[in-house]
Design a protein around this motif. Structure first.
Motif, PDB file in Angstrom:
ATOM      1  N   ARG A   1       1.200   4.027  -3.045  1.00 29.85           N
ATOM      2  CA  ARG A   1       0.874   5.432  -2.805  1.00 29.85           C
ATOM      3  C   ARG A   1       2.058   6.336  -3.173  1.00 29.85           C
ATOM      4  O   ARG A   1       1.874   7.397  -3.798  1.00 29.85           O
ATOM      5  CB  ARG A   1       0.480   5.660  -1.344  1.00 29.85           C
TER       6      ARG A   1
ATOM      7  N   VAL B   1      -6.495  -0.157  -0.741  1.00 28.28           N
ATOM      8  CA  VAL B   1      -5.214  -0.817  -1.015  1.00 28.28           C
ATOM      9  C   VAL B   1      -4.070  -0.020  -0.397  1.00 28.28           C
ATOM     10  O   VAL B   1      -3.172  -0.574   0.253  1.00 28.28           O
ATOM     11  CB  VAL B   1      -5.006  -0.982  -2.538  1.00 28.28           C
ATOM     12  N   GLU B   2      -4.087   1.292  -0.572  1.00 22.88           N
ATOM     13  CA  GLU B   2      -2.990   2.127  -0.088  1.00 22.88           C
ATOM     14  C   GLU B   2      -2.921   2.156   1.434  1.00 22.88           C
ATOM     15  O   GLU B   2      -1.834   2.289   2.002  1.00 22.88           O
ATOM     16  CB  GLU B   2      -3.131   3.550  -0.640  1.00 22.88           C
ATOM     17  N   THR B   3      -4.056   2.034   2.089  1.00 23.39           N
ATOM     18  CA  THR B   3      -4.061   2.074   3.563  1.00 23.39           C
ATOM     19  C   THR B   3      -3.934   0.687   4.178  1.00 23.39           C
ATOM     20  O   THR B   3      -3.871   0.551   5.403  1.00 23.39           O
ATOM     21  CB  THR B   3      -5.359   2.721   4.069  1.00 23.39           C
ATOM     22  N   GLY B   4      -3.888  -0.345   3.344  1.00 18.33           N
ATOM     23  CA  GLY B   4      -3.742  -1.704   3.852  1.00 18.33           C
ATOM     24  C   GLY B   4      -5.037  -2.370   4.258  1.00 18.33           C
ATOM     25  O   GLY B   4      -5.026  -3.490   4.781  1.00 18.33           O
ATOM     26  N   ARG B   5      -6.180  -1.726   4.017  1.00 16.17           N
ATOM     27  CA  ARG B   5      -7.468  -2.319   4.373  1.00 16.17           C
ATOM     28  C   ARG B   5      -7.890  -3.397   3.376  1.00 16.17           C
ATOM     29  O   ARG B   5      -8.761  -4.211   3.667  1.00 16.17           O
ATOM     30  CB  ARG B   5      -8.539  -1.228   4.448  1.00 16.17           C
ATOM     31  N   SER B   6      -7.267  -3.368   2.192  1.00 15.59           N
ATOM     32  CA  SER B   6      -7.592  -4.357   1.169  1.00 15.59           C
ATOM     33  C   SER B   6      -6.296  -4.855   0.534  1.00 15.59           C
ATOM     34  O   SER B   6      -5.400  -4.058   0.244  1.00 15.59           O
ATOM     35  CB  SER B   6      -8.501  -3.740   0.097  1.00 15.59           C
ATOM     36  N   ARG B   7      -6.189  -6.175   0.344  1.00 16.96           N
ATOM     37  CA  ARG B   7      -5.014  -6.757  -0.297  1.00 16.96           C
ATOM     38  C   ARG B   7      -5.302  -6.914  -1.784  1.00 16.96           C
ATOM     39  O   ARG B   7      -6.214  -7.627  -2.171  1.00 16.96           O
ATOM     40  CB  ARG B   7      -4.678  -8.114   0.315  1.00 16.96           C
TER      41      ARG B   7
ATOM     42  N   GLN C   1      -6.071   9.410  -6.781  1.00 13.67           N
ATOM     43  CA  GLN C   1      -6.655   8.082  -6.625  1.00 13.67           C
ATOM     44  C   GLN C   1      -7.770   7.857  -7.649  1.00 13.67           C
ATOM     45  O   GLN C   1      -7.886   6.770  -8.219  1.00 13.67           O
ATOM     46  CB  GLN C   1      -7.197   7.895  -5.206  1.00 13.67           C
TER      47      GLN C   1
ATOM     48  N   SER D   1      -7.971   3.491  -2.419  1.00 13.92           N
ATOM     49  CA  SER D   1      -7.726   4.003  -1.064  1.00 13.92           C
ATOM     50  C   SER D   1      -7.536   2.854  -0.077  1.00 13.92           C
ATOM     51  O   SER D   1      -6.626   2.886   0.768  1.00 13.92           O
ATOM     52  CB  SER D   1      -8.894   4.886  -0.623  1.00 13.92           C
TER      53      SER D   1
ATOM     54  N   GLY E   1       0.790  -1.226   0.000  1.00  9.73           N
ATOM     55  CA  GLY E   1       0.000   0.000   0.000  1.00  9.73           C
ATOM     56  C   GLY E   1       0.821   1.274   0.000  1.00  9.73           C
ATOM     57  O   GLY E   1       0.660   2.123  -0.886  1.00  9.73           O
TER      58      GLY E   1
ATOM     59  N   ALA F   1       3.383  -7.331  -1.754  1.00 13.34           N
ATOM     60  CA  ALA F   1       1.992  -7.767  -1.679  1.00 13.34           C
ATOM     61  C   ALA F   1       1.862  -9.249  -1.355  1.00 13.34           C
ATOM     62  O   ALA F   1       0.749  -9.770  -1.251  1.00 13.34           O
ATOM     63  CB  ALA F   1       1.285  -7.471  -2.998  1.00 13.34           C
TER      64      ALA F   1
END
Length: 268
Positions: free
Chosen positions: A17, A44-50, A27, A42, A13, A77
């Motif tokens: 970014r 992905v960049e914050t690590g909430r989604s892989r 974005q 967003s 992430g 990743a």
């Protein structure tokens, strides 16, 4: 240029970014290019989604991330690198080496060379070897570096008649590569060659007819006369190997009839 060991621990992430911000892409714009949504980018960049492996590669492509750094993104990743890094000495790259030799050999008597990502020369034709005749032997020891060769005071620099302008061109070229690759070794090379001494003014060339150049020429003294060249750089299209992706072919095109005639008569 190796991947920093902390790359994988950092996560994909923040790396994505950083590339997006460096490319000055929002974005939303990236999402539209990659057929995704700003919300997903967003996350992905914050690590909430892989992101999937396909998504990592798609985002990297739309951010113009170099092949080597695409491998780093995949590792961060949690995926295996996609692009191999094959040594130029490997038999698998034999056809490439032969093609390069034919390419630059066919360009003779005009100078041509091939450099890697750090501007180390991996191949050069007789036109180049004629130009470097007489420079310090220390600069010709492997790995021969094109930037050092051009700008070092014991290299070609004292013979370059428009050194200040040509030096500026080369340093700008290095800066663009540093911005593209974010390479610490390239940064170190830049700092080294930028620190080489520069004369207050360029040496005067011999009087002669003024030629209207269509691009910044390299004007260099050779054999008692000033030769003028226009530089052209080519890379390989859609490479699938890190080594091949980082190769560049530079050819020096005669910028005036006198230079072309001199080379045709002297380099054979």
């Amino acid at each position: 240029m190796t991947t920093h060991p902390s790359t994988a621990r950092q996560g994909v992430g923040p790396l994505l970014r950083a590339w997006r911000e460096q490319r000055r892409v929002s974005q939303l714009e990236l999402a539209l290019r990659a057929d995704s949504s700003a919300r997903h980018i967003s996350f992905v960049e914050t690590g909430r989604s892989r992101p999937s492996e396909e998504m990592v590669l798609r985002l990297a492509e739309h951010l113009d991330v170099p092949v080597r750094e695409r491998n780093a993104l995949l590792l961060a990743a949690g995926y295996a690198p996609r692009y191999p890094e094959t040594s130029l000495d490997d038999p698998a790259l034999g056809p490439l080496r032969e093609g390069i030799e034919r390419l630059i050999g066919g360009y003779e008597p005009y100078p041509a060379l091939v450099v890697d990502a750090l501007y180390d020369v991996v191949a050069a034709n007789r036109g180049i070897m004629a130009l470097v005749d007489g420079v310090s032997q220390a600069l010709l020891e492997p790995p021969l570096n094109a930037m050092r060769l051009a700008l070092h005071p014991e290299g070609l620099a004292p013979r370059i008649r428009n050194l200040r302008a040509w030096r500026g061109h080369l340093l700008e070229q290095l800066e663009r590569q540093i911005a593209l690759h974010r390479s610490a070794p390239l940064r170190a090379l830049y700092e080294e060659v930028a620190a080489y001494p520069v004369p207050d003014e360029d040496p005067a060339g011999e009087p002669g007819e003024q030629v209207p150049y269509f691009a910044l020429p390299l004007r260099i003294e050779h054999g008692g006369r000033t030769l003028s060249f226009i530089s052209s750089i080519s890379t390989f299209n859609t490479p699938m190997d890190v080594t091949v992706a980082e190769l560049a072919v530079e050819t020096l095109l005669p910028a005036d009839p006198a230079t072309a005639k001199y080379l045709q008569e002297s380099v054979s």
